[in-house]
Design a protein around this motif. Structure first.
Motif, PDB file in Angstrom:
ATOM      1  N   ALA A 152      22.513 -30.600  28.652  1.00  0.00           N
ATOM      2  CA  ALA A 152      21.142 -30.898  28.226  1.00  0.00           C
ATOM      3  C   ALA A 152      20.672 -29.781  27.295  1.00  0.00           C
ATOM      4  CB  ALA A 152      20.209 -31.002  29.426  1.00  0.00           C
ATOM      5  N   THR A 155      20.161 -35.679  24.245  1.00  0.00           N
ATOM      6  CA  THR A 155      19.414 -35.497  25.492  1.00  0.00           C
ATOM      7  C   THR A 155      18.175 -36.384  25.506  1.00  0.00           C
ATOM      8  OG1 THR A 155      20.161 -33.192  25.605  1.00  0.00           O
ATOM      9  CG2 THR A 155      18.272 -33.807  26.979  1.00  0.00           C
ATOM     10  N   PHE A 199      22.951 -34.425  34.032  1.00  0.00           N
ATOM     11  CA  PHE A 199      22.631 -33.381  33.061  1.00  0.00           C
ATOM     12  C   PHE A 199      22.735 -31.994  33.700  1.00  0.00           C
ATOM     13  CE2 PHE A 199      19.978 -36.919  31.424  1.00  0.00           C
ATOM     14  CZ  PHE A 199      20.276 -36.870  30.065  1.00  0.00           C
TER      15      PHE A 199
END
Length: 274
Positions: free
Chosen positions: A244, A259, A272
């Motif tokens: 992320a 993301t 993530f």
């Protein structure tokens, strides 16, 4: 490596039930403890009159409502925990910071993919904030999804700290998977280097007993999220593992393109790490 504690934010809103069902399923899968956290706080600004005064009776009513919401959230959590070992924690604070701090007790956070109805930052935790602040992997689910099989998994590779962290954090899932594809999206000039990187990652995972293979796709950077989802669909993967990318600027979370796409329009589960 395995997950021994799974943390989930339990809310009074019935729409959060999908998240509770998913978290309980994952806890059972890894024989982990399920930590349900009910967290909500009084909206002091909403209680103030035009002169900034707060009436005592308003405060009492607001606190009573928060207590009722937390009690409802606890009942929902316990009803969905089922046979999973579970623990309840209630906090009267802003959700995202409180959950991020409580994550020191957990190995994995199960989060909502999008705001629920009638939400506010004092009742609902923003997934991006959890991902970027908690220091723990965060599993985000697409709307309506409660069954994560993770038999086939796509690792979205980028030669970065975040991608390395995500791959390591996802090992409990990867070791259970039948097939793992390590995929990098790059331009035409970067194919050779991308092939070497993904091959090295696949070999590293194979050393952990993971059935992994590399994959490189030539495409524009703006299409990275689309190409990753296309490949995941092609191999039948219901889980993507991704680093992320983001930071806070002027009290707003600024996210990387992939993301942001995965959070706003999740087509499948995404794990993530930041």
């Amino acid at each position: 490596m395995t997950y021994t504690t799974v943390l989930v934010h339990a809310e009074s809103n019935p729409q959060a039930a999908e998240r509770l069902t998913l978290a309980a399923q994952i806890a059972r899968k890894f024989d982990a403890s399920l930590l349900g956290v009910g967290v909500e706080m009084v909206d002091w600004m909403g209680l103030s009159d035009p002169y900034g005064m707060v009436a005592a009776e308003w405060v009492a009513l607001a606190r009573e409502q928060v207590d009722k919401d937390l009690a409802t959230a606890e009942a929902l959590f316990r009803s969905h925990a089922g046979a999973a070992r579970h623990e309840w924690l209630a906090l009267s604070e802003a959700p995202a910071p409180a959950l991020s701090r409580t994550a020191r007790r957990a190995d994995l956070i199960v989060a909502g993919c999008a705001p629920l109805d009638d939400t506010a930052p004092l009742r609902t935790a923003d997934a991006a904030e959890l991902i970027l602040q908690s220091g723990r992997p965060v599993l985000v689910a697409p709307p309506g999804a409660v069954d994560l099989r993770a038999e086939r998994v796509l690792v979205a590779w980028k030669d970065s700290r975040e991608a390395r962290r995500a791959t390591a954090d996802a090992l409990p899932f990867l070791k259970r998977a039948e097939e793992v594809v390590v995929m990098e999206v790059c331009d035409a000039e970067g194919v050779y280097d991308a092939e070497q990187r993904t091959l090295e990652v696949a070999r590293h995972l194979q050393g952990h007993g993971v059935t992994a293979r590399p994959r490189v796709k030539v495409a524009e950077a703006a299409r990275a999220g689309v190409e990753l989802n296309i490949e995941a669909e092609a191999i039948g993967a219901d889980l993507i593992v991704s680093g992320a990318y983001g930071h806070s600027r002027l009290q707003e979370w600024v996210l990387g393109g992939v993301t942001r796409d995965f959070l706003r329009r999740p087509e499948r589960f995404v794990l993530f790490s930041h």
